[in-house]
Design a protein around this motif. Structure first.
Motif, mmCIF file in Angstrom:
data_model
loop_
_atom_site.group_PDB
_atom_site.id
_atom_site.type_symbol
_atom_site.label_atom_id
_atom_site.label_comp_id
_atom_site.label_asym_id
_atom_site.label_seq_id
_atom_site.Cartn_x
_atom_site.Cartn_y
_atom_site.Cartn_z
ATOM 1 N N ASP A 121 13.315 55.782 -39.323
ATOM 2 C CA ASP A 121 11.906 55.850 -39.727
ATOM 3 C C ASP A 121 11.438 54.514 -40.310
ATOM 4 O OD1 ASP A 121 11.819 58.493 -38.943
ATOM 5 O OD2 ASP A 121 12.241 59.282 -40.957
ATOM 6 N N ARG A 122 12.300 53.876 -41.093
ATOM 7 C CA ARG A 122 11.947 52.584 -41.685
ATOM 8 C C ARG A 122 11.787 51.523 -40.597
ATOM 9 N NH1 ARG A 122 16.248 51.402 -45.391
ATOM 10 N NH2 ARG A 122 15.188 52.885 -46.756
ATOM 11 N N SER A 123 12.692 51.518 -39.627
ATOM 12 C CA SER A 123 12.607 50.538 -38.540
ATOM 13 C C SER A 123 11.323 50.715 -37.746
ATOM 14 C CB SER A 123 13.826 50.678 -37.621
ATOM 15 O OG SER A 123 15.007 50.323 -38.298
ATOM 16 N N ARG A 124 10.962 51.971 -37.480
ATOM 17 C CA ARG A 124 9.737 52.227 -36.734
ATOM 18 C C ARG A 124 8.518 51.767 -37.528
ATOM 19 N NH1 ARG A 124 10.004 57.457 -36.335
ATOM 20 N NH2 ARG A 124 8.519 57.880 -38.007
ATOM 21 N N LEU A 125 8.514 52.061 -38.836
ATOM 22 C CA LEU A 125 7.379 51.707 -39.681
ATOM 23 C C LEU A 125 7.253 50.190 -39.845
ATOM 24 C CD1 LEU A 125 5.108 52.757 -41.558
ATOM 25 C CD2 LEU A 125 6.787 52.717 -43.425
ATOM 26 N N GLU A 126 8.395 49.531 -40.041
ATOM 27 C CA GLU A 126 8.374 48.092 -40.299
ATOM 28 C C GLU A 126 8.491 47.254 -39.030
ATOM 29 O OE1 GLU A 126 11.540 47.475 -43.047
ATOM 30 O OE2 GLU A 126 10.536 48.537 -44.705
ATOM 31 N N LYS A 127 8.596 47.914 -37.891
ATOM 32 C CA LYS A 127 8.728 47.225 -36.594
ATOM 33 C C LYS A 127 9.922 46.251 -36.629
ATOM 34 C CE LYS A 127 4.489 48.371 -34.705
ATOM 35 N NZ LYS A 127 4.698 49.807 -34.816
ATOM 36 N N SER A 128 11.060 46.792 -37.030
ATOM 37 C CA SER A 128 12.275 45.975 -37.113
ATOM 38 C C SER A 128 13.389 46.621 -36.303
ATOM 39 C CB SER A 128 12.720 45.827 -38.574
ATOM 40 O OG SER A 128 13.039 47.093 -39.125
ATOM 41 N N LYS A 129 14.426 45.840 -36.065
ATOM 42 C CA LYS A 129 15.584 46.345 -35.327
ATOM 43 C C LYS A 129 16.724 46.565 -36.313
ATOM 44 C CE LYS A 129 14.336 44.128 -30.958
ATOM 45 N NZ LYS A 129 13.151 43.334 -31.377
ATOM 46 N N SER A 130 17.445 47.675 -36.110
ATOM 47 C CA SER A 130 18.485 48.027 -37.070
ATOM 48 C C SER A 130 19.678 48.649 -36.359
ATOM 49 C CB SER A 130 17.940 49.004 -38.120
ATOM 50 O OG SER A 130 17.468 50.190 -37.500
ATOM 51 N N ILE A 131 20.809 48.605 -37.071
ATOM 52 C CA ILE A 131 22.026 49.220 -36.564
ATOM 53 C C ILE A 131 22.732 49.907 -37.728
ATOM 54 C CG2 ILE A 131 23.366 47.079 -36.851
ATOM 55 C CD1 ILE A 131 25.014 47.953 -34.392
ATOM 56 N N CYS A 132 23.255 51.107 -37.484
ATOM 57 C CA CYS A 132 23.999 51.867 -38.496
ATOM 58 C C CYS A 132 25.436 52.040 -38.035
ATOM 59 C CB CYS A 132 23.400 53.256 -38.688
ATOM 60 S SG CYS A 132 21.804 53.297 -39.490
ATOM 61 N N PHE A 133 26.388 51.765 -38.903
ATOM 62 C CA PHE A 133 27.789 52.044 -38.630
ATOM 63 C C PHE A 133 28.204 53.256 -39.455
ATOM 64 C CE2 PHE A 133 27.541 47.463 -37.675
ATOM 65 C CZ PHE A 133 28.124 47.454 -36.407
ATOM 66 N N VAL A 134 28.454 54.370 -38.769
ATOM 67 C CA VAL A 134 28.877 55.609 -39.426
ATOM 68 C C VAL A 134 30.384 55.759 -39.215
ATOM 69 C CG1 VAL A 134 28.655 58.113 -39.486
ATOM 70 C CG2 VAL A 134 26.641 56.688 -39.056
ATOM 71 N N THR A 135 31.138 55.779 -40.301
ATOM 72 C CA THR A 135 32.584 55.937 -40.210
ATOM 73 C C THR A 135 32.974 57.374 -40.545
ATOM 74 O OG1 THR A 135 32.854 55.218 -42.512
ATOM 75 C CG2 THR A 135 33.007 53.529 -40.808
ATOM 76 N N GLY A 136 34.212 57.715 -40.213
ATOM 77 C CA GLY A 136 34.663 59.069 -40.526
ATOM 78 C C GLY A 136 36.119 59.278 -40.201
ATOM 79 N N VAL A 137 36.739 60.173 -40.941
ATOM 80 C CA VAL A 137 38.132 60.527 -40.678
ATOM 81 C C VAL A 137 38.174 61.388 -39.421
ATOM 82 C CG1 VAL A 137 38.703 60.442 -43.127
ATOM 83 C CG2 VAL A 137 38.040 62.625 -42.097
ATOM 84 N N PRO A 138 39.349 61.506 -38.765
ATOM 85 C CA PRO A 138 39.447 62.362 -37.574
ATOM 86 C C PRO A 138 39.010 63.794 -37.879
ATOM 87 C CG PRO A 138 41.407 60.986 -37.770
ATOM 88 C CD PRO A 138 40.611 60.790 -39.037
ATOM 89 N N GLY A 139 38.172 64.332 -36.994
ATOM 90 C CA GLY A 139 37.733 65.709 -37.149
ATOM 91 C C GLY A 139 36.625 65.926 -38.150
ATOM 92 N N SER A 140 36.001 64.853 -38.638
ATOM 93 C CA SER A 140 34.979 64.999 -39.683
ATOM 94 C C SER A 140 33.600 65.329 -39.128
ATOM 95 C CB SER A 140 34.893 63.714 -40.513
ATOM 96 O OG SER A 140 34.603 62.594 -39.690
ATOM 97 N N GLY A 141 33.462 65.381 -37.822
ATOM 98 C CA GLY A 141 32.184 65.773 -37.242
ATOM 99 C C GLY A 141 31.317 64.618 -36.789
ATOM 100 N N LYS A 142 31.925 63.471 -36.456
ATOM 101 C CA LYS A 142 31.128 62.318 -36.018
ATOM 102 C C LYS A 142 30.351 62.641 -34.746
ATOM 103 C CE LYS A 142 34.761 59.688 -35.887
ATOM 104 N NZ LYS A 142 35.725 60.622 -36.520
ATOM 105 N N THR A 143 31.029 63.249 -33.772
ATOM 106 C CA THR A 143 30.349 63.577 -32.519
ATOM 107 C C THR A 143 29.260 64.610 -32.755
ATOM 108 O OG1 THR A 143 32.320 63.039 -31.217
ATOM 109 C CG2 THR A 143 30.671 64.444 -30.176
ATOM 110 N N LEU A 144 29.560 65.622 -33.580
ATOM 111 C CA LEU A 144 28.537 66.625 -33.910
ATOM 112 C C LEU A 144 27.350 65.970 -34.590
ATOM 113 C CD1 LEU A 144 27.477 69.485 -34.205
ATOM 114 C CD2 LEU A 144 28.892 69.745 -36.249
ATOM 115 N N ALA A 145 27.613 65.038 -35.508
ATOM 116 C CA ALA A 145 26.521 64.334 -36.187
ATOM 117 C C ALA A 145 25.661 63.584 -35.182
ATOM 118 C CB ALA A 145 27.085 63.372 -37.225
ATOM 119 N N GLY A 146 26.321 62.920 -34.227
ATOM 120 C CA GLY A 146 25.583 62.166 -33.218
ATOM 121 C C GLY A 146 24.761 63.058 -32.311
ATOM 122 N N LEU A 147 25.349 64.178 -31.872
ATOM 123 C CA LEU A 147 24.614 65.116 -31.026
ATOM 124 C C LEU A 147 23.423 65.710 -31.767
ATOM 125 C CD1 LEU A 147 27.608 66.993 -29.353
ATOM 126 C CD2 LEU A 147 25.916 65.593 -28.160
#
Length: 664
Positions: free
Chosen positions: A238-264
């Motif tokens: 939302d901030r990137s859209r409002l400020e017209k900027s480009k951004s990247i997020c690195f989400v880390t996680g232990v095995p089985g913590s739901g990274k794929t579910l979070a992404g979906l």
């Protein structure tokens, strides 16, 4: 007629109808039918109305002898997205009752169905962890059989039993008379929370079907962490859209913590709430994409009564292969329609050398000279205004040659994209995330924002043992004392055993799985000398058939014939796993030795990156099971130098030193 449960009690258990047994017995069938119809939010088919009319008189007769009990009709099972026909609580026992009106036989499928309902209630409803549950299948026209003592597993879930319309009441009375269980508070049971932990396949089906994870969401620490992570990422978008900027997020996680579910979940919600963003979920994990697409296709075709081919066309746009996305923009300056891109398992993106080699060999692009992260960021950078890239990163998950970890992502950001805003989990500094450089220099940049909410710390795959990934980490890192201490914490809820006999491992898996709980054998892709044991890792398997097909299909994991490697199972899961250990990664008493089988002999692996891939392969294999596993370590053979006992005995003893007991 007695009043049903007072409104003041907040119901965690959901049912179309609930009442004490006397109220149920006094209630008019037509009124009960009206309550059921009113609660049924979908179009009511005549077959459902007819089934209720058949079931209600049977239940009234069967429950008459239990005036202190409670009745629930159409009891909701959240994780499965289904309802069990009826439930009776009597004599401190929960009876789950599923009808097959008109059936003359108790089919295995129907018995598995009601068994699954019981296991779901036991595992995921807080109030049911310590109460006895009896699953009953009523095939109304089946033959009568003599009543026999029910078998209860250690968790107090009985093995499903079949009966008919006339014998349901006598069966319930028989069970109540034969077993005495401690008293518990029924009203408190009804208010206790439900913490469903779906497999990634189940979660994807719910997301695709409803665009929401509300019905499968939990309220514990792991689920709160998951929600906070997605909220944090959405704020960045939302901030990137409002400020017209480009951004990247690195989400880390232990095995089985739901990274794929979070992404979906993130991609689904953004697509629904912000259509103009064209959010997309991309994965380079081919087996994961294949299995999820096939599962969604089968589910959609069955639900909507359309052809599988028609269903597949729509499903393909929901989950895409990262390679196809990449290839679409090679050799042109096209601007992608997607403003938000979620990259699953971003740590597996290719290095410059691997990407260049592939593009030259397979795509005829002789001048391709970028790492996969650099190219993907360059494609998104074509947007004139804004975009957001979300990288889901698993610790210690790089398992193949040319997989870059996070190094190439950070290198590309530093060299080519200095204006992008970067949001990272502070855990990115840990060694398992594989950055090859001075991470502190990168993190010190004013454009880098650290956010603890971008780390998923709790394993939700192994819902019985949230510390499993910690235990596996100690085991793989040669910290047997720490592993043993952690094993003492998890072993009561998450059984792990050792065996030197593959037959014993197979029997253990079959004896522990109930209903449709999935089990299978897994092994390292380098475990080539397990072949004399009947385990051939080079044999091709079809991931969708192995993970999705029923126990009647020889291609499925249930047959325990085909073994899946780390490449097949990464990102996916089983309920129970048999991990088959070979000499490619074996313990010598002081530490792990890494080998690769070439031609007719083992060769030592000295290249550090390859040693890391092998170590991570076993980390992946050891974190696939949701409920428990058995580790098979062969004895080897003194007559075969490629299977020398020295490749196995040290591993077996080390695993025992980690606290894992032997079956035999």
């Amino acid at each position: 007629m007695r009043d049903p449960l007072p409104v003041r009690i907040v119901m965690a258990i959901k049912a179309y109808y609930r009442a004490p047994v006397p109220s149920f017995l006094d209630d008019d069938v037509e009124r009960i039918l009206g309550v059921l119809t009113s609660a049924h939010h979908h179009a009511l088919e005549e077959s459902q109305r007819w089934a209720w009319l058949e079931q209600l008189p049977i239940l009234k007769t069967a429950f008459a002898g239990h005036p202190d009990g409670w009745v629930f009709l159409e009891l909701y099972i959240p994780r499965m997205g289904k309802r069990v026909d009826a439930a009776l609580i009597a004599r401190n026992i929960v009876f789950l009752i599923e009808f097959k009106v008109g059936a003359k036989e108790h089919s295995l499928h129907a018995l598995d169905q009601v068994q699954d309902y019981a296991l779901d209630l036991k595992n995921f409803h807080e109030g049911s962890h310590d109460v006895p549950i009896v699953p009953i299948l009523v095939s109304t026209k089946a033959e009568s059989k003599p009543l026999q003592e029910l078998r209860f597993a250690d968790d107090l879930v009985a093995f499903a039993v079949g009966t008919n319309r006339d014998d349901l009441g006598p069966l319930i009375d028989f069970v109540c008379a034969r077993r005495i269980f401690p008293a518990w508070n029924i009203e408190l049971w009804m208010t206790r929370g439900y913490k469903p932990t779906p497999s990634i396949v189940e979660a994807a089906e719910v997301l695709y079907r409803t665009h929401s994870v509300t019905e499968i969401s939990r309220s514990d620490a792991g689920a709160i962490n998951l929600r906070e992570t997605n909220t944090s990422v959405s704020t960045v978008i939302d901030r990137s859209r409002l400020e017209k900027s480009k951004s990247i997020c690195f989400v880390t996680g232990v095995p089985g913590s739901g990274k794929t579910l979070a992404g979906l979940d993130l991609a689904t919600r953004r697509s629904l709430e912000h259509v103009e963003e064209h959010a997309v979920f991309l994965s380079g994990n081919d087996p994961l994409v294949e299995v999820l697409r096939e599962a969604l296709t089968r589910d959609k075709a069955k639900r909507e009564g359309i052809s599988k081919k028609e269903a597949e066309r729509e499903v393909r746009s929901f989950i895409q292969n990262i390679r196809h996305f990449r290839d679409e923009y090679v050799g042109n300056d096209s601007i992608p329609t997607e403003k938000v891109v979620v990259f699953d398992e971003a740590q597996r993106a290719w290095t410059r050398e691997q990407a260049a080699s592939f593009m030259q060999r397979k795509r005829g692009q002789a001048n391709f000279d970028m790492s996969e992260p650099e190219f993907l960021l360059s494609v998104m950078n074509r947007h004139a205004d804004w975009c957001t890239v979300v990288c889901l990163i698993g610790g210690g998950q790089e398992i193949n040659t040319g997989e870059a970890g996070i190094s190439e992502w950070i290198s590309a950001l530093e060299v080519r994209f200095p204006s992008w805003e970067v949001y990272v989990s502070p855990r990115i500094v840990l060694p398992e995330y594989g950055y090859q450089g001075d991470i502190d220099v990168f993190l010190a940049s004013p454009r880098v924002h650290k956010d603890e909410r971008l780390h998923l710390a709790v394993s939700m795959r192994s819902f019985r043992a949230e510390s499993l990934s910690e235990f596996v980490g100690y085991l793989i890192d040669n910290r047997s004392d720490d592993a043993r201490t952690t094993y003492e914490v998890i072993h009561k809820d998450y059984p792990i055993f050792l065996t030197r006999d593959l037959g014993s491992a197979r029997n253990w898996l079959r004896s522990h799985a109930r209903g449709t709980e999935r089990f299978g054998l897994v092994a390292s892709s380098g475990a080539l000398r397990l072949r004399p044991e009947g385990i051939f890792v080079k044999a091709d398997i079809e991931p969708a058939n192995w993970f999705l097909n029923s126990s009647s299909d020889v291609r499925s994991s249930y047959y325990l014939e085909d073994v899946a490697s780390e490449f097949v199972v990464q990102g996916l899961e089983l309920d129970w796993a048999g991990v088959c250990w070979d000499g490619d990664f074996h313990h010598k008493g002081t530490g792990w030795a890494c080998q690769s089988f070439k031609g007719t002999k083992w060769q030592s692996v000295s290249v550090e990156s390859r040693r890391l891939y092998l170590k991570n392969a076993y980390r992946v294999l050891l974190t696939r099971a949701r409920q428990g596993m058995v580790l098979f370590v062969p004895r080897g053979s003194t007559a075969d130098r490629t299977r020398s006992p020295c490749f196995y005995d040290g591993t077996f003893e080390y695993l025992r030193n980690c606290g894992i007991p032997a079956l035999d």
